[in-house]
Design a protein around this motif. Sequence first.
Motif, short mmCIF file in Angstrom:
data_model
loop_
_atom_site.label_atom_id
_atom_site.label_comp_id
_atom_site.label_asym_id
_atom_site.label_seq_id
_atom_site.Cartn_x
_atom_site.Cartn_y
_atom_site.Cartn_z
N ILE A 84 0.83 -1.22 0.00
CA ILE A 84 0.00 0.00 0.00
C ILE A 84 0.85 1.26 0.00
O ILE A 84 0.64 2.19 -0.78
N PHE A 85 1.85 1.31 0.90
CA PHE A 85 2.61 2.55 1.11
C PHE A 85 4.03 2.50 0.54
O PHE A 85 4.75 3.50 0.60
N GLY A 86 4.43 1.35 0.02
CA GLY A 86 5.79 1.23 -0.52
C GLY A 86 6.87 1.16 0.54
O GLY A 86 8.05 1.36 0.26
N ILE A 87 6.46 0.90 1.80
CA ILE A 87 7.44 0.80 2.89
C ILE A 87 8.26 -0.48 2.69
O ILE A 87 7.70 -1.55 2.49
N PRO A 88 9.59 -0.39 2.74
CA PRO A 88 10.41 -1.60 2.57
C PRO A 88 10.03 -2.67 3.59
O PRO A 88 9.66 -2.35 4.73
N LEU A 89 10.11 -3.93 3.18
CA LEU A 89 9.73 -5.04 4.06
C LEU A 89 10.48 -5.00 5.38
O LEU A 89 9.91 -5.26 6.44
N GLU A 90 11.79 -4.69 5.31
CA GLU A 90 12.61 -4.69 6.54
C GLU A 90 12.06 -3.69 7.56
O GLU A 90 11.98 -3.99 8.76
N LEU A 91 11.68 -2.49 7.08
CA LEU A 91 11.13 -1.47 7.97
C LEU A 91 9.72 -1.84 8.43
O LEU A 91 9.35 -1.63 9.59
N GLY A 92 8.96 -2.43 7.51
CA GLY A 92 7.59 -2.86 7.84
C GLY A 92 7.55 -3.86 8.97
O GLY A 92 6.67 -3.82 9.84
#
Length: 448
Positions: A145-153
């Motif tokens: 949805i927001f393009g947040i990198p998986l690691e940060l998510g």
Amino acid sequence: MDARVDRPQPGWRSERGEASLSDVHRSITVRPTGPGWRRAAAFVGPGYLVAVGYMDPGNWATSLAGGSKFGYTLLVVALVSNIMAIVLQSLCARLAIASGRDLAQACRDAYPKPVSFVLWLLAEIAIIATDIAEVIGTAIGLNLIFGIPLELGVIITALDVFLILYLQKLGFRWVEALVITLLGVIALCFAIQIALADPDWGQVVRGFAPTTEIVRNPEMLYLALGILGATVMPHNLYLHSGIVQTRAYGESLPEKRQALKYATIDSTVALMFALTINASILILAAATFHKTGQTSVAELGDAHKLLGPLLGLAIAPTLFGIALLCCGINSTVTATLAGQIVMEGFLKIRLPPWLRRLITRGIAIIPAAAVTIWYGDSGTAQLLILTQVVLSLQLSFAVFPLVMFTADRTKMGELVAPRWLVAFAVLIALVIAALNLKLLVDFAGGAG
């Protein structure tokens, strides 16, 4: 409401003691008189918290794979899985209402300490495996949805502890309201996507009919076993037997019978809703991917990318991501509650909810973060599969005690499960054990 009950019961070795989730135990009033619908409404909620476990990211991946590869054929497997779930969850409500114990407390009371400790350890491993799946699912949802990198998510998912703590302070009804609202959002997202996909409804109906092709085709059988073996979640059995007791339904036999009736209706309706969502994922995959020859879609990220071009609408992938994110948030709420019930029930260790949450979430984040940083998307898919295998391994250690307790008249009294239900439950337990054994053998042999 005082959660301590000092009256000993026949068939059990000790008193019930203090209930798990004591801060919300018997906190929701059930009116003894008035219209039946009003009394039934008081029991609406726990079933939907349980239903969340039947539509976690692991189920999504299996349904996507089944629909893209074999079209609508495996819908019947989703239906059979759901029937199994309805029976087992009704036994959880029966155990709780008849004995005043959740499944963890019942195991602690019925078995020697070493056996009880092993069962606790297995339950904790299952909850951690569930939590890893929810961490990954939520992180993928944030990424889509927001393009947040998986690691940060993965790290961001730790913050949901504050949401859960806030809702628990407001009251258990608020927790249930959040879960039901998010389930409504998930249903709306899939309703729109299926309307866009315009599936062949004749094929959908035929998909719910049994076919020998599932048994004859080894690849189809393997996916069917995956859907069956990973549908019933171990933590849901502990969870349901605990949260049913948030209702102040009384201690007399007529009151307990009425409570059992309404609790069973609640969980059955909620699980039929879960079937609708799981079937929707499979139908969507069949109507979009299978129809266009995309027969190997199992990754949640791949499904998201392909939905837009196939459905011709930019909003379709966003709806898929929103549904996945809602599912991940819901699952974290229920995993937290299950963790509290298991720890308090087996060990009588009472931790503040925030501390319990941070411990389980911390244990889940470490492997999830390591895999996403090191391997990326493909690694998270492999970790999801591994969590399902771990859950399969633990499941029978929760199902068999549940069936044995509810079939024992000395433990259950007048609310003992009828013989036909016991026979059906034993069959389900044996089928689940056999399927999970098959999944483990295949996994060990590298067949998946």
